[in-house]
Design an enzyme around this catalytic site. Sequence first.
Site, PDB file in Angstrom:
ATOM      1  N   GLY A  14       0.592  -1.068   0.015  1.00 30.71           N
ATOM      2  CA  GLY A  14       0.099   0.239  -0.481  1.00 30.71           C
ATOM      3  C   GLY A  14       1.214   1.434   0.035  1.00 30.71           C
ATOM      4  O   GLY A  14       1.813   1.237   1.163  1.00 30.71           O
ATOM      5  N   ARG A  75       0.776  -4.339  -5.686  1.00 26.12           N
ATOM      6  CA  ARG A  75       0.729  -6.194  -5.277  1.00 26.12           C
ATOM      7  C   ARG A  75       2.127  -6.782  -6.193  1.00 26.12           C
ATOM      8  O   ARG A  75       1.478  -6.315  -7.518  1.00 26.12           O
ATOM      9  CB  ARG A  75      -0.048  -6.455  -4.438  1.00 26.12           C
ATOM     10  CG  ARG A  75      -1.253  -5.449  -4.148  1.00 26.12           C
ATOM     11  CD  ARG A  75      -1.030  -5.114  -2.677  1.00 26.12           C
ATOM     12  NE  ARG A  75      -1.733  -4.271  -1.914  1.00 26.12           N
ATOM     13  CZ  ARG A  75      -2.033  -4.034  -0.732  1.00 26.12           C
ATOM     14  NH1 ARG A  75      -0.742  -4.101   0.145  1.00 26.12           N
ATOM     15  NH2 ARG A  75      -2.401  -2.883  -0.326  1.00 26.12           N
ATOM     16  N   ASP A 106       4.945  -4.503   6.507  1.00 23.83           N
ATOM     17  CA  ASP A 106       5.768  -5.847   6.414  1.00 23.83           C
ATOM     18  C   ASP A 106       6.233  -7.445   5.350  1.00 23.83           C
ATOM     19  O   ASP A 106       6.288  -8.109   5.453  1.00 23.83           O
ATOM     20  CB  ASP A 106       5.001  -6.635   8.028  1.00 23.83           C
ATOM     21  CG  ASP A 106       3.558  -6.832   7.896  1.00 23.83           C
ATOM     22  OD1 ASP A 106       3.121  -5.465   7.008  1.00 23.83           O
ATOM     23  OD2 ASP A 106       3.468  -7.734   8.486  1.00 23.83           O
ATOM     24  N   THR A 129       4.015   2.620   5.188  1.00 28.40           N
ATOM     25  CA  THR A 129       2.818   2.370   5.152  1.00 28.40           C
ATOM     26  C   THR A 129       1.794   2.915   6.392  1.00 28.40           C
ATOM     27  O   THR A 129       2.319   2.663   7.223  1.00 28.40           O
ATOM     28  CB  THR A 129       2.644   0.364   5.457  1.00 28.40           C
ATOM     29  OG1 THR A 129       1.053  -0.072   5.704  1.00 28.40           O
ATOM     30  CG2 THR A 129       3.155  -0.254   7.137  1.00 28.40           C
ATOM     31  N   ASP A 131      -0.416   1.911   8.250  1.00 27.76           N
ATOM     32  CA  ASP A 131      -0.647   0.725   8.717  1.00 27.76           C
ATOM     33  C   ASP A 131      -0.416   0.828  10.281  1.00 27.76           C
ATOM     34  O   ASP A 131      -0.739   0.453  11.127  1.00 27.76           O
ATOM     35  CB  ASP A 131      -1.563  -0.623   9.062  1.00 27.76           C
ATOM     36  CG  ASP A 131      -2.314  -0.714   7.492  1.00 27.76           C
ATOM     37  OD1 ASP A 131      -2.506   0.625   7.185  1.00 27.76           O
ATOM     38  OD2 ASP A 131      -2.028  -1.977   6.556  1.00 27.76           O
ATOM     39  N   ASP A 133       1.952  -1.206  11.427  1.00 25.00           N
ATOM     40  CA  ASP A 133       1.853  -2.335  12.642  1.00 25.00           C
ATOM     41  C   ASP A 133       3.155  -3.327  11.997  1.00 25.00           C
ATOM     42  O   ASP A 133       2.990  -4.472  11.984  1.00 25.00           O
ATOM     43  CB  ASP A 133       0.686  -3.245  11.653  1.00 25.00           C
ATOM     44  CG  ASP A 133       0.891  -3.229  10.140  1.00 25.00           C
ATOM     45  OD1 ASP A 133       1.376  -2.452   9.352  1.00 25.00           O
ATOM     46  OD2 ASP A 133      -0.140  -4.904   9.384  1.00 25.00           O
ATOM     47  N   ARG A 175      -6.341  -2.860   8.520  1.00 30.23           N
ATOM     48  CA  ARG A 175      -6.567  -4.195   8.265  1.00 30.23           C
ATOM     49  C   ARG A 175      -6.624  -4.891   9.706  1.00 30.23           C
ATOM     50  O   ARG A 175      -7.776  -5.475  10.203  1.00 30.23           O
ATOM     51  CB  ARG A 175      -5.535  -5.009   7.399  1.00 30.23           C
ATOM     52  CG  ARG A 175      -5.000  -4.649   6.096  1.00 30.23           C
ATOM     53  CD  ARG A 175      -4.578  -5.720   5.283  1.00 30.23           C
ATOM     54  NE  ARG A 175      -2.995  -5.250   4.807  1.00 30.23           N
ATOM     55  CZ  ARG A 175      -2.434  -5.828   4.306  1.00 30.23           C
ATOM     56  NH1 ARG A 175      -2.589  -6.721   3.313  1.00 30.23           N
ATOM     57  NH2 ARG A 175      -1.072  -5.637   4.191  1.00 30.23           N
TER      58      ARG A 175
END
Length: 331
Positions: A14, A75, A106, A129, A131, A133, A175
């Site tokens: 992303g 992707r 990741d 990212t 996110d 995460d 996510r």
Amino acid sequence: MATIRRIGVLTSGGDAPGMNACIRSVVLTAAAHQIEVIGFSHGYNGLIEGDYTKLLPYHVQHIIQLGGTILKSARCPALQTEEGAKAAAATLRQLQLDALLVIGGDGSFKGALAIAQHYKGQILGLPGTIDNDVDGTDATIGYATAIDTALDAIDKIRDTADAFERIFLVELMGRHSGFIALSAGIASGAEQIICPEFGTLEPGQLDTVIRPIQNAQVLKGKSSYIIVMAEHCYPGGSTTLAADITDAIGIECRACVLGHIQRGGSPVGADRILATKLGAYAVEQLLGGAHLMMAGEVNHQAGLYPLQASGERKKRIDPYLLRWQQQVAND
Ligand code: ATP
């Protein structure tokens, strides 16, 4: 000191605000060390298909403030096969690249590890990212901007929710983690936050969402009520949950899915600075011989963290904020 003459860089997964700032920093730092930079397009696809361009300092002029990524991101399912990883490594060898820098999340780091099986050069990751995460860094590049973008939207929703005395359910990205939902929810003063760290919500447990709404309306006379939820927290998402809440309490609840708005926009200062710092640090660490590590920042100090661990270890969300939200605000 490792001999580094030519490196590759790509953005994968992303896209995130600040990726351009990071590419710029890599190119400028590399130039200062007489290192050539090759930029691959569309994430790992450019690496596998040989779609690349040489990046010079003038190519990265005035991109620090731009969202998205000049290299494009994507992707790349092909990399999840042995042939794909071999093809990517073959391009790196063919171009005589001494190292590869991967800016992504990741998942992208798993891709980097797959390529490393077939490539003798150095590989480093940079956490890019929205996110957040990724373990091994306090914040990922893009996270701060995503929070501000979500806040801007939620503040506006508050105005209209107040005017019409409505309940709104705002669905944010994230996510499998609630970093964006928790931060944006707290910073916007949302009455309730639903995120994976509080557990998943099933239709049979609707009571846990509804009770606080009813309490707030009866006891506190709230003129609007905002629930911020992370994606994938309820079967059917926020639209279904909004309909279920409406059915259960007889007051209309509207859903608003922010979606990709959260990925775009000009990076905020914190992201530009983080991206610049980590991009420069990664190039310098290549010269120091670093390999299969992620350049991250912990307590304002740039540092290296094993690439493998950054994907495998689940990054912990701030337990203090979680507890505060659960005990004080989600009442
Ligand atoms: P974001 O969290 O912002 O979506 P990400 O880097 O985690 O970023 P992913 O879609 O998970 O995004 O991964 C990006 C790309 O990395 C994939 O399209 C694929 O090319 C590669 N990748 C992910 N997982 C693997 C894996 N197990 N093996 C090889 N390559 C992988």
